[in-house]
Scaffold this active site. Structure first.
Site, short mmCIF file in Angstrom:
data_model
loop_
_atom_site.label_atom_id
_atom_site.label_comp_id
_atom_site.label_asym_id
_atom_site.label_seq_id
_atom_site.Cartn_x
_atom_site.Cartn_y
_atom_site.Cartn_z
CG ASN A 42 -0.31 0.22 2.52
OD1 ASN A 42 0.34 1.25 2.72
ND2 ASN A 42 -0.43 -0.71 3.45
CG ASN A 92 -6.41 -6.51 7.51
OD1 ASN A 92 -5.27 -6.09 7.41
ND2 ASN A 92 -7.42 -5.71 7.79
NE ARG A 116 -1.71 -8.85 5.88
CZ ARG A 116 -2.59 -8.12 6.57
NH1 ARG A 116 -3.03 -6.98 6.05
NH2 ARG A 116 -3.01 -8.49 7.75
NE ARG A 167 -4.36 -4.08 -0.11
CZ ARG A 167 -3.63 -4.20 1.02
NH1 ARG A 167 -4.02 -5.01 1.97
NH2 ARG A 167 -2.53 -3.51 1.16
CG HIS A 196 -8.25 -2.42 4.13
ND1 HIS A 196 -7.15 -2.78 4.88
CD2 HIS A 196 -8.53 -3.50 3.34
CE1 HIS A 196 -6.77 -4.01 4.56
NE2 HIS A 196 -7.58 -4.46 3.62
CG ASP A 198 -9.75 -0.70 8.36
OD1 ASP A 198 -9.00 -0.15 7.53
OD2 ASP A 198 -9.40 -1.73 8.97
CB CYS A 292 -6.54 -2.57 10.72
SG CYS A 292 -5.31 -1.30 10.55
#
Ligand code: ARG
Length: 298
Positions: A42, A92, A116, A167, A196, A198, A292
Site C-alpha cells: 500500500n 483483515n 499475507r 483489497r 480498506h 476502515d 485494524c
C-alpha cells in the site's frame, strides 16, 4: 437471499427498523513480535522498509491492549508468526458474525497479496478453539476479501458496510449477504491511499459515523448521509497522515484514536464521545492504526 445496495434508490429500510445485534465483548490481538515493513503493498509502506522501531511498536501495542482491558473487554492474545510481518493487523483475515439465535460463525478472508495469505490459517485456529463455525469463500470465484478491513458491522444492527475496489472484490458481498443473512451497503473506494474501508470510515454508534468523503464516490457519500443521522467529516491531513478514520469505538462511547487528530477530536467531543489517544506511529508506517490492530469478537 442476498441484498447488496450500491445506491440510495435501492434502499427499502431505515436503520432503526433493522434487527438488533449484540455488541462484541471480546478483542483479539496479535503480538507485534514479528511486525515490520518488509514489502510494499500500500502507498503508506513506501520508503519504510526496515524502518520499524520494534521496541516502540511493542510499547504502542501494549498500551492499546491495556486500554481494551480497562474498558472491560476480554482480550485474547495470539502469538505473531515469523515471516508474517503484517499479521498484527488482525482485522483483515476474517469477518465474524453472531446469528439471531446466538450461533457464532466466521468467513475467512482471501488475502489480496501473496505475502499475507499464510496468515489466515493461524487466525482460523483461534475461531476453531472458540467454537465458531468456519465458512470459506470459493477462492476460484473471488480473488480477494480482506475481512473486517473492508466489511464493518453497523453498530448493534444487522447491517454490513462493505468497501471494495482495492483489497476486496464487489462480487464477494453477494455471498456474504446471503451467508450472514444481512443487507450489505457496498461502497466503492476510489483513492488508493484509502485502500480498506476502515481507513476512511469509522462506525461510532448506531446513528453516528466519521469518514473521509474524498475516498468515496457520490453514490457512496449519499448512502452514508442517508443512513446516518450524524456524519463527522475528517480532514485530508488527519485522515491520510494520522489515520483518524482507523479509530475504533468498540462500545459506542469511547473512541480509541491515533494521537494528534486535533480537529476531529474536537468534533467527536462535541458529539459526546470520550477520546483516548494512542501512539501508533510504528504501525502507520505499514498503513495501519488502531482499528485494524484488533478483531472484535462475540
Ligand atoms: N500493511 C498492511 C497491508 O497493507 C496494513 C493493513 C492495515 N489494515 C487495515 N485494515 N487498514 O495489508
Amino acid at each position: 437471499m442476498s441484498k447488496v445496495i450500491t445506491s440510495v434508490n435501492q434502499l427499502d429500510f431505515n436503520v432503526s427498523e433493522l434487527e438488533n445485534m449484540p455488541a462484541p465483548e471480546k478483542v483479539l490481538l496479535v503480538k507485534p513480535t514479528y511486525f515490520s515493513v518488509e514489502y510494499v503493498i500500500n502507498p503508506h509502506m513506501e520508503g519504510h522498509i526496515g524502518d520499524v522501531d520494534k521496541l516502540a511498536a511493542q510499547n504502542e501495542w501494549e498500551h492499546l491492549k491495556a486500554a481494551y482491558e480497562e474498558l472491560g473487554f476480554y482480550v485474547h492474545v495470539e502469538e505473531g508468526r515469523r515471516g508474517f510481518p503484517d499479521m498484527v493487523f488482525c482485522a483483515n483475515q476474517s469477518l465474524p458474525n453472531i446469528t439471531k439465535d446466538g450461533k457464532k460463525e466466521v468467513i475467512m478472508s482471501v488475502m489480496n497479496s501473496e505475502q499475507r495469505k499464510g496468515e489466515v490459517p493461524f487466525i482460523q485456529k483461534v475461531y476453531e478453539e472458540t467454537s465458531y463455525e468456519i465458512v470459506h469463500l470459493d477462492n476460484t470465484r473471488f480473488s480477494s476479501f480482506e475481512g473486517m478491513g473492508d466489511a464493518i458491522w453497523h453498530f448493534k444492527k444487522r447491517l454490513l458496510w462493505g468497501g471494495y475496489g482495492y483489497r476486496s472484490s464487489k462480487e464477494v458481498y453477494d455471498v456474504i449477504s446471503e451467508t450472514f443473512d444481512t443487507p450489505v451497503i457496498a461502497l466503492e473506494l476510489v483513492d488508493e491511499r484509502f485502500y480498506h474501508l476502515d481507513t476512511c470510515l469509522c462506525m461510532l454508534d448506531s446513528e453516528t459515523v466519521m469518514y473521509y468523503p474524498k475516498a468515496f464516490t457520490d453514490n457512496g457519500k449519499e448512502l452514508i448521509h442517508t443512513l446516518f443521522k450524524n456524519v463527522i467529516e475528517v480532514s485530508k491531513y488527519e485522515a491520510e497522515k494520522l489515520f483518524a478514520c482507523n479509530a475504533t469505538c468498540p462500545d459506542g462511547k469511547n473512541v480509541f484514536i491515533q494521537q494528534g487528530c486535533v480537529d476531529v477530536n474536537h468534533k467527536l467531543k462535541e458529539a459526546g464521545f470520550k477520546i483516548h489517544e494512542f501512539s501508533t506511529y510504528q504501525f502507520l508506517k505499514s498503513g495501519g492504526s488502531v482499528f485494524c490492530m484488533k478483531m472484535l469478537l462475540w
